[in-house]
Enzyme design. Structure first.
Site, PDB file in Angstrom:
ATOM      1  CB  ALA A  12      -0.925   0.046   1.019  1.00 22.27           C
ATOM      2  CB  ALA A  13       3.858   2.397   1.771  1.00 19.24           C
ATOM      3  N   GLY A  14       3.540   1.482  -1.727  1.00 22.44           N
ATOM      4  CA  GLY A  14       4.271   1.829  -2.925  1.00 22.44           C
ATOM      5  C   GLY A  14       3.941   2.632  -3.957  1.00 22.44           C
ATOM      6  CB  ILE A  16       0.974   0.324  -7.794  1.00 20.88           C
ATOM      7  CG1 ILE A  16       1.963   0.183  -8.941  1.00 20.88           C
ATOM      8  CG2 ILE A  16      -0.509  -0.132  -8.192  1.00 20.88           C
ATOM      9  CD1 ILE A  16       1.996  -1.075  -9.581  1.00 20.88           C
ATOM     10  NE  ARG A  98      12.022 -17.935 -15.098  1.00 19.31           N
ATOM     11  CZ  ARG A  98      12.083 -19.228 -15.102  1.00 19.31           C
ATOM     12  NH1 ARG A  98      13.138 -20.099 -14.794  1.00 19.31           N
ATOM     13  NH2 ARG A  98      10.973 -19.891 -15.336  1.00 19.31           N
ATOM     14  CD  GLN A 112       0.706 -10.994   0.588  1.00 19.39           C
ATOM     15  OE1 GLN A 112       0.443 -11.142  -0.711  1.00 19.39           O
ATOM     16  NE2 GLN A 112       1.317  -9.921   0.962  1.00 19.39           N
ATOM     17  N   GLY A 130       1.447  -7.851  -8.450  1.00 14.90           N
ATOM     18  CA  GLY A 130       3.060  -8.011  -8.059  1.00 14.90           C
ATOM     19  C   GLY A 130       3.598  -8.895  -8.838  1.00 14.90           C
ATOM     20  CG  ASP A 159       0.222  -6.690 -20.134  1.00 13.83           C
ATOM     21  OD1 ASP A 159       1.317  -5.977 -20.591  1.00 13.83           O
ATOM     22  OD2 ASP A 159      -0.236  -7.117 -19.308  1.00 13.83           O
ATOM     23  NE  ARG A 162       1.946  -0.885 -20.482  1.00 15.57           N
ATOM     24  CZ  ARG A 162       2.613  -1.707 -19.539  1.00 15.57           C
ATOM     25  NH1 ARG A 162       2.809  -2.749 -19.792  1.00 15.57           N
ATOM     26  NH2 ARG A 162       3.235  -0.898 -18.670  1.00 15.57           N
ATOM     27  CG  HIS A 187       2.377  -8.924 -16.585  1.00 20.53           C
ATOM     28  ND1 HIS A 187       1.876  -7.759 -17.443  1.00 20.53           N
ATOM     29  CD2 HIS A 187       3.223  -8.381 -15.783  1.00 20.53           C
ATOM     30  CE1 HIS A 187       2.492  -6.710 -17.086  1.00 20.53           C
ATOM     31  NE2 HIS A 187       3.117  -7.095 -16.092  1.00 20.53           N
TER      32      HIS A 187
HETATM   33  P1  NAX Z   1       7.016  -0.345  -5.133  1.00 23.80           P
HETATM   34  O1  NAX Z   1       8.437  -0.823  -5.011  1.00 23.80           O
HETATM   35  O2  NAX Z   1       7.011   1.246  -5.263  1.00 23.80           O
HETATM   36  O3  NAX Z   1       6.197  -0.777  -3.848  1.00 23.80           O
HETATM   37  C1  NAX Z   1       5.909  -1.885  -3.621  1.00 23.80           C
HETATM   38  C2  NAX Z   1       5.354  -1.990  -2.235  1.00 23.80           C
HETATM   39  O4  NAX Z   1       5.310  -3.478  -1.782  1.00 23.80           O
HETATM   40  C3  NAX Z   1       6.584  -1.460  -1.120  1.00 23.80           C
HETATM   41  O5  NAX Z   1       6.095  -0.495  -0.341  1.00 23.80           O
HETATM   42  C4  NAX Z   1       6.948  -2.496  -0.349  1.00 23.80           C
HETATM   43  O6  NAX Z   1       7.321  -2.508   1.019  1.00 23.80           O
HETATM   44  C5  NAX Z   1       5.683  -3.436  -0.366  1.00 23.80           C
HETATM   45  N1  NAX Z   1       5.733  -4.874   0.033  1.00 23.80           N
HETATM   46  C6  NAX Z   1       6.889  -5.794  -0.464  1.00 23.80           C
HETATM   47  N2  NAX Z   1       6.833  -6.967   0.348  1.00 23.80           N
HETATM   48  C7  NAX Z   1       5.551  -6.849   0.906  1.00 23.80           C
HETATM   49  C8  NAX Z   1       5.136  -7.851   1.556  1.00 23.80           C
HETATM   50  N3  NAX Z   1       5.468  -9.185   1.808  1.00 23.80           N
HETATM   51  N4  NAX Z   1       3.451  -7.499   2.203  1.00 23.80           N
HETATM   52  C9  NAX Z   1       2.919  -6.206   1.898  1.00 23.80           C
HETATM   53  N5  NAX Z   1       3.768  -5.323   1.157  1.00 23.80           N
HETATM   54  C10 NAX Z   1       5.025  -5.715   0.552  1.00 23.80           C
HETATM   55  O7  NAX Z   1       6.375  -1.065  -6.342  1.00 23.80           O
HETATM   56  P2  NAX Z   1       5.323  -0.629  -7.516  1.00 23.80           P
HETATM   57  O8  NAX Z   1       5.679   0.197  -8.500  1.00 23.80           O
HETATM   58  O9  NAX Z   1       4.021  -0.454  -6.499  1.00 23.80           O
HETATM   59  O10 NAX Z   1       4.934  -2.060  -8.085  1.00 23.80           O
HETATM   60  C11 NAX Z   1       4.348  -3.223  -7.526  1.00 23.80           C
HETATM   61  C12 NAX Z   1       4.238  -4.530  -8.037  1.00 23.80           C
HETATM   62  O11 NAX Z   1       3.619  -4.379  -9.245  1.00 23.80           O
HETATM   63  C13 NAX Z   1       5.742  -5.047  -8.571  1.00 23.80           C
HETATM   64  O12 NAX Z   1       6.093  -6.417  -8.573  1.00 23.80           O
HETATM   65  C14 NAX Z   1       5.850  -4.417 -10.158  1.00 23.80           C
HETATM   66  O13 NAX Z   1       6.675  -5.388 -11.066  1.00 23.80           O
HETATM   67  C15 NAX Z   1       4.286  -4.974 -10.324  1.00 23.80           C
HETATM   68  N6  NAX Z   1       3.613  -4.408 -11.727  1.00 23.80           N
HETATM   69  C16 NAX Z   1       2.695  -5.217 -12.253  1.00 23.80           C
HETATM   70  C17 NAX Z   1       2.222  -4.530 -13.336  1.00 23.80           C
HETATM   71  C18 NAX Z   1       1.057  -5.820 -13.886  1.00 23.80           C
HETATM   72  O14 NAX Z   1       0.328  -5.223 -14.970  1.00 23.80           O
HETATM   73  N7  NAX Z   1       0.756  -6.781 -13.647  1.00 23.80           N
HETATM   74  C19 NAX Z   1       2.496  -3.474 -13.858  1.00 23.80           C
HETATM   75  C20 NAX Z   1       2.832  -2.617 -12.991  1.00 23.80           C
HETATM   76  C21 NAX Z   1       3.912  -3.089 -12.293  1.00 23.80           C
HETATM   77  O15 NAX Z   1       5.215  -3.251 -12.758  1.00 23.80           O
END
Ligand code: NAX
Length: 328
Positions: A12-14, A16, A98, A112, A130, A159, A162, A187
């Site tokens: 939630a703090a990230g 997205i 990987r 989870q 994620g 996707d 896009r 994806h």
């Molecule tokens: P950020 O790094 O800004 O934020 C991720 C957040 O997740 C951080 O605040 C972190 O503390 C938190 N986190 C990590 N482990 C956790 C856990 N075990 N429980 C709860 N929170 C946890 O990343 P952001 O840009 O927000 O992207 C998040 C994810 O979306 C990434 O894995 C990214 O690759 C993925 N994406 C997926 C997309 C899709 O189309 N499916 C597109 C966008 C994005 O690339």
């Protein structure tokens, strides 16, 4: 007042999360008549930042926001939840193999999934954002044997959007006039955006596919590699567009897709189009009554078959890798 829907957002703090929470609270996801209670699930180090986001949510005074809870324990953050948006994941770090990446994410999505199994509401719906999203969804579903597999989905809506936008630009029509596009597979860069069944302002998508140089050298790679292009330009990965896609995926799942159109989502295969059963694969889907249905009976020509098979082979390899790590 209607009972609020519990929505858990992990990560939630990230970035997205920051683009997503305000739209959920505004009613963009579940409509103007449905109050929501937000559960922000983070790792302990990011709880303070999540508290800051919660303060800003308060400061919006959204009439539909019935409350905000912040958790760093998946069991608490997912207890009683109706909609779980699993955004937080472990990114690939420098020198990470990987298998290390899959294992690190197994350590997140396994617990989870178990928390969802043990404590979520009976009608829980899960969207994994994620990355690697499809395989993370597979891991979560494997840890939730009491939850129907079809409640676990992975996001390919970004996707899909896009691809819609690229086609609209190419054809010179409004994006609303492009329908029935499909993202097949994973994806990842192997995904296959399929125009062959599309309707572009009343013209079959096949008309655009006649230009094979554009199709193979421009359209397909532009859609598949758009994430990298955004990072290159913005210096950060897609956030607002990813949040928008999560909103649209969930809205369509709960409220239904428009008549005469379909969208794309990663859903658990029951063997449609020869995709091995159990893989979380992107398909053309419609939604009604709160359930996704794969659009069946589309004719798949050799061009499409080859590309779908390549992406499905990657999904199979990811599943085999997490299997050998004991994660599913
Ligand atoms: P950020 O790094 O800004 O934020 C991720 C957040 O997740 C951080 O605040 C972190 O503390 C938190 N986190 C990590 N482990 C956790 C856990 N075990 N429980 C709860 N929170 C946890 O990343 P952001 O840009 O927000 O992207 C998040 C994810 O979306 C990434 O894995 C990214 O690759 C993925 N994406 C997926 C997309 C899709 O189309 N499916 C597109 C966008 C994005 O690339």
């Amino acid at each position: 007042m209607t009972t609020p829907v519990n929505v858990t957002v992990t990560g939630a703090a990230g970035q997205i999360g920051y683009a997503l929470l305000f739209r959920i609270a505004s009613g963009a996801m579940l409509g103007p008549d449905t109050p929501v209670r937000l559960r922000l699930l983070e790792i302990p180090q990011a709880v303070r930042a999540a508290e800051g986001t919660a303060m800003e949510l308060d400061d919006c005074a959204f009439p539909l926001l019935a409350g905000i809870d912040i958790h760093d324990d998946p069991a608490q953050g997912l207890a009683g939840t109706n909609i779980a948006l699993l955004v937080g994941a472990r990114p690939r770090g420098p020198g990470m193999e990987r298998a290390d990446l899959l294992e690190a994410n197994g350590g997140i999505f396994g617990p989870q999934g178990k928390a969802i199994n043990d404590g979520a509401a009976d009608d829980v719906r899960v969207l994994v954002v994620g990355n690697p999203a499809n395989t993370n969804a597979l891991i979560a579903a494997a840890h939730a044997p009491d939850v129907p597999a079809e409640r676990f989905t992975a996001m390919t809506r970004l996707d899909h959007n896009r691809a819609l936008s690229q086609v609209a630009a190419r054809a010179g029509v409004p994006v609303a006039d492009v329908r029935r596009l499909t993202i097949w597979g994973n994806h990842s860069a192997t995904q296959y955006p399929d125009l062959f069944h599309a309707d572009v302002a009343g013209t079959p998508g096949g008309t655009l596919t006649a230009d094979t140089a554009w199709l193979t050298d421009e359209f397909i790679p532009t859609v598949a590699k758009r994430g990298a292009a955004i990072i290159d330009a913005r210096g950060a990965s897609s956030a607002a567009s990813a949040a928008n896609a999560a909103i649209e995926h969930t809205r369509d799942w709960v409220l239904g897709t428009p008549e005469g159109d379909w969208t794309s989502a990663g859903v658990v295969s029951t063997g449609e189009y020869g995709v091995p059963e159990g893989l979380v694969c992107s398909f053309p889907v419609t939604s009604s009554g709160g359930d996704w249905q794969v659009v069946e009976g589309l004719e798949i020509d050799a061009f499409s078959r080859e590309r779908i098979d390549a992406s499905v082979a990657e999904l199979t390899a990811e599943r085999d890798a997490v299997r050998s790590l004991g994660l599913v």
